[in-house]
Motif scaffolding. Sequence first.
Motif, short mmCIF file in Angstrom:
data_model
loop_
_atom_site.label_atom_id
_atom_site.label_comp_id
_atom_site.label_asym_id
_atom_site.label_seq_id
_atom_site.Cartn_x
_atom_site.Cartn_y
_atom_site.Cartn_z
N GLY A 1 -6.55 15.08 1.76
CA GLY A 1 -7.63 15.59 0.93
C GLY A 1 -8.45 14.48 0.31
N PRO A 2 -9.44 14.83 -0.52
CA PRO A 2 -10.37 13.85 -1.08
C PRO A 2 -9.70 12.94 -2.09
CG PRO A 2 -10.69 15.98 -2.11
CD PRO A 2 -9.70 16.19 -1.00
N ALA A 3 -10.35 11.81 -2.38
CA ALA A 3 -9.78 10.83 -3.30
C ALA A 3 -9.76 11.34 -4.74
CB ALA A 3 -10.57 9.52 -3.22
N VAL A 4 -10.76 12.11 -5.14
CA VAL A 4 -10.88 12.58 -6.52
C VAL A 4 -11.02 14.10 -6.53
CG1 VAL A 4 -12.22 12.46 -8.65
CG2 VAL A 4 -11.93 10.40 -7.25
N VAL A 5 -10.16 14.74 -7.31
CA VAL A 5 -10.20 16.19 -7.47
C VAL A 5 -10.35 16.47 -8.97
CG1 VAL A 5 -9.03 18.38 -7.09
CG2 VAL A 5 -8.69 16.49 -5.48
N LEU A 6 -11.48 17.04 -9.36
CA LEU A 6 -11.77 17.33 -10.77
C LEU A 6 -11.71 18.82 -11.03
CD1 LEU A 6 -14.95 15.12 -11.36
CD2 LEU A 6 -12.55 14.42 -11.41
N ALA B 1 0.79 -1.23 0.00
CA ALA B 1 0.00 0.00 0.00
C ALA B 1 0.83 1.29 0.00
CB ALA B 1 -0.96 0.00 1.19
N PRO B 2 1.63 1.53 -1.05
CA PRO B 2 2.27 2.84 -1.14
C PRO B 2 1.22 3.91 -1.38
CG PRO B 2 2.52 1.64 -3.20
CD PRO B 2 1.91 0.68 -2.22
N ALA B 3 1.53 5.13 -0.99
CA ALA B 3 0.61 6.25 -1.25
C ALA B 3 0.70 6.61 -2.73
CB ALA B 3 0.99 7.44 -0.38
N VAL B 4 -0.42 6.59 -3.44
CA VAL B 4 -0.42 6.75 -4.90
C VAL B 4 -1.19 8.01 -5.29
CG1 VAL B 4 -1.10 5.74 -7.11
CG2 VAL B 4 -0.22 4.27 -5.28
N LEU B 5 -0.51 8.92 -5.94
CA LEU B 5 -1.14 10.09 -6.56
C LEU B 5 -1.19 9.86 -8.06
CD1 LEU B 5 -2.09 13.18 -6.19
CD2 LEU B 5 0.16 13.69 -7.16
N LEU B 6 -2.36 10.05 -8.65
CA LEU B 6 -2.55 9.89 -10.09
C LEU B 6 -3.02 11.20 -10.69
CD1 LEU B 6 -4.51 6.54 -9.80
CD2 LEU B 6 -2.14 6.75 -10.57
N GLY B 7 -2.58 11.49 -11.89
CA GLY B 7 -3.04 12.69 -12.59
C GLY B 7 -3.24 12.39 -14.05
N ASN B 8 -4.36 12.83 -14.60
CA ASN B 8 -4.62 12.65 -16.04
C ASN B 8 -5.44 13.81 -16.57
OD1 ASN B 8 -4.26 9.40 -15.38
ND2 ASN B 8 -3.67 9.98 -17.45
N GLN C 1 -5.07 9.43 -4.39
CA GLN C 1 -5.74 10.64 -4.87
C GLN C 1 -5.58 10.72 -6.38
OE1 GLN C 1 -4.41 14.87 -3.85
NE2 GLN C 1 -6.17 14.61 -2.49
N LEU C 2 -6.64 11.19 -7.04
CA LEU C 2 -6.63 11.39 -8.49
C LEU C 2 -6.98 12.83 -8.80
CD1 LEU C 2 -6.76 10.58 -11.53
CD2 LEU C 2 -9.14 9.90 -11.13
N HIS C 3 -6.19 13.44 -9.69
CA HIS C 3 -6.48 14.77 -10.21
C HIS C 3 -6.79 14.65 -11.70
CE1 HIS C 3 -5.05 17.36 -6.79
NE2 HIS C 3 -4.53 16.19 -6.46
N LEU D 1 -8.03 3.81 -9.62
CA LEU D 1 -7.96 4.43 -8.29
C LEU D 1 -8.86 3.71 -7.30
CD1 LEU D 1 -7.03 7.31 -6.77
CD2 LEU D 1 -9.50 7.68 -7.01
N ASP D 2 -10.08 3.39 -7.71
CA ASP D 2 -11.03 2.76 -6.80
C ASP D 2 -10.60 1.36 -6.35
OD1 ASP D 2 -12.60 4.98 -6.83
OD2 ASP D 2 -14.19 4.15 -8.09
N LEU D 3 -9.66 0.75 -7.07
CA LEU D 3 -9.16 -0.57 -6.69
C LEU D 3 -8.07 -0.50 -5.63
CD1 LEU D 3 -8.88 -2.21 -10.23
CD2 LEU D 3 -10.73 -2.50 -8.58
N LEU D 4 -7.46 0.67 -5.44
CA LEU D 4 -6.35 0.81 -4.50
C LEU D 4 -6.87 0.90 -3.07
CD1 LEU D 4 -4.14 3.38 -6.45
CD2 LEU D 4 -3.84 0.89 -6.30
#
Length: 520
Positions: free
Chosen positions: A316-321, A240-247, A271-273, A263-266
């Motif tokens: 912060g929140p899991a998803v940032v749009l 479980a590393p801390a994972v930041l994703l951006g797309n 967090q996803l941006h 993201l929802d599988l982790l």
Amino acid sequence: MAVTPPAAQPAWATAPDRPSSVSGDRQDGPAAPSVVRRDVRITAADGVVLAAEVHRPEHPGRRPLLVVPGAWISLPTHEVASARRLRALAASGYVVVAYDPRGFRRSGGSVDMAGPEDAGDVSRVIDWAVAHAGADPSRIGLLAESYGAAVSLNAAAFDPRVKAVAALSGWTDLVGSQWRNGARPSTVGLFQELVGRLNGRFDERLSAAFADLRRGGTGSHAWARQRSARTHVARLNRHAPAVLLGNEWDDPLVPAGQTGEFLDLLQGPKQLHMRPGGHGDSVNPTLGPLAGASLWDEAVAWVDRYVADTAEGPAGPAVVLRSRTSGALEHHPSWAALRHADRQVPLTPLRRADDAHLVAGIPSAAESGPFPASGALDALGGHQPALLPLLVPPAAAVWTGAPLRAPHALRGAARVTGRVTADATSGTLIAHLYDVDALGRARLLTHAPYSFRDRPAHRPLDFTIPLPATAWDLPAGHRLAVVLDTVDHRYASDSPLGARLTVHTGATRLTAPLTPLPRR
């Protein structure tokens, strides 16, 4: 994993460090420490030599480590910005090791496409940095974009020493990036292959995989799945590393929604941006701020929190749009939460007819936009336009919803379902979703292909076309419109030229995640 002993390093790898000035996105004030830089060569487990550069604070001591695998393409302007960013990270206290992945540019070997050899190389770089660069073995992070982001996610699955990953504009499902609803890429795939050959060296395996993709074969799918972080989710969740994703919303290589589903599988910190633009635009030092601040800043804050332990407060929140229209930021608890707004949008055909008869190969004005510039145009607000009344059979078929009585937010992935009868055994449809104003001027929101093969001719086929996700605000009085045609330069067509495809009007449906917005 064995560490390359000091004696095995070439003499110039242990030469005195060279001072380096500090400038760029990140600098901790006028008293930022001096940074030194050196070029090194790191030997991989199979003997391949990786070309790397090390940036670190001048004063000795154990420092948190950031490993930065390089991207698929490296332009001079990008290299300048990258060098500034690496120096700034070192000035803030990190040991930074950036390297060309195997097969690319100065490194030896052949391109592994983020496969097991690439994952092993990241571990080897970590070994070297701990042994020779003063890296703290208990504080290790990966930070990369595009191809390097895919390499980083896969490497983190196999090396439990990695505490955090910031993966920007990287794929998590290589099969899903190359194939969309049974359709294969055309210009996008050719562009990726050409750039890869210009920047790197392909071996027989990779050449065969791209050839298989061009032919429409599926023989390389198992090979591609091995190079997908989604395949390795169980391993990632184990430590479980801390994972930041951006797309980006208009990424032609990573369809919007792929990273959210991953993201929802982790199960660890995540967090996803999602930002406007095309592939890598949100990290681009020029376009990123225009699209609402560079994602690089978010990535640095993430590794500060989980690698350097310098950040305070909740992540912060899991998803940032970020909306493509208003530019406003929104927070959501998960990617799946966006589906809660799904609703049926009643459709009416623009041309009154029982069915829509299309002829394959006739281009229409419904287009995905000029690749690879369309993403940058999206980031700058230049969304691909069309005039709806010009879209007519046999080039295109159009359905529209009723004018909205109040403004609505479209957040997430819509889908088009319907029924088609073709006079050939194979065929391709392209679905486009538009925002249409009262004058019939349409703005493209999202698009996707759909292909079928080896089906009985003249027999109806029910289809579902999931569209890439988007974040768009529709004003009151605007309508949603669905356009189906048979040609788009981004996708290879499986329809014989001149083949006829009949889309049954009464079966066409649109499901879209719509929520009312307050009137302004």
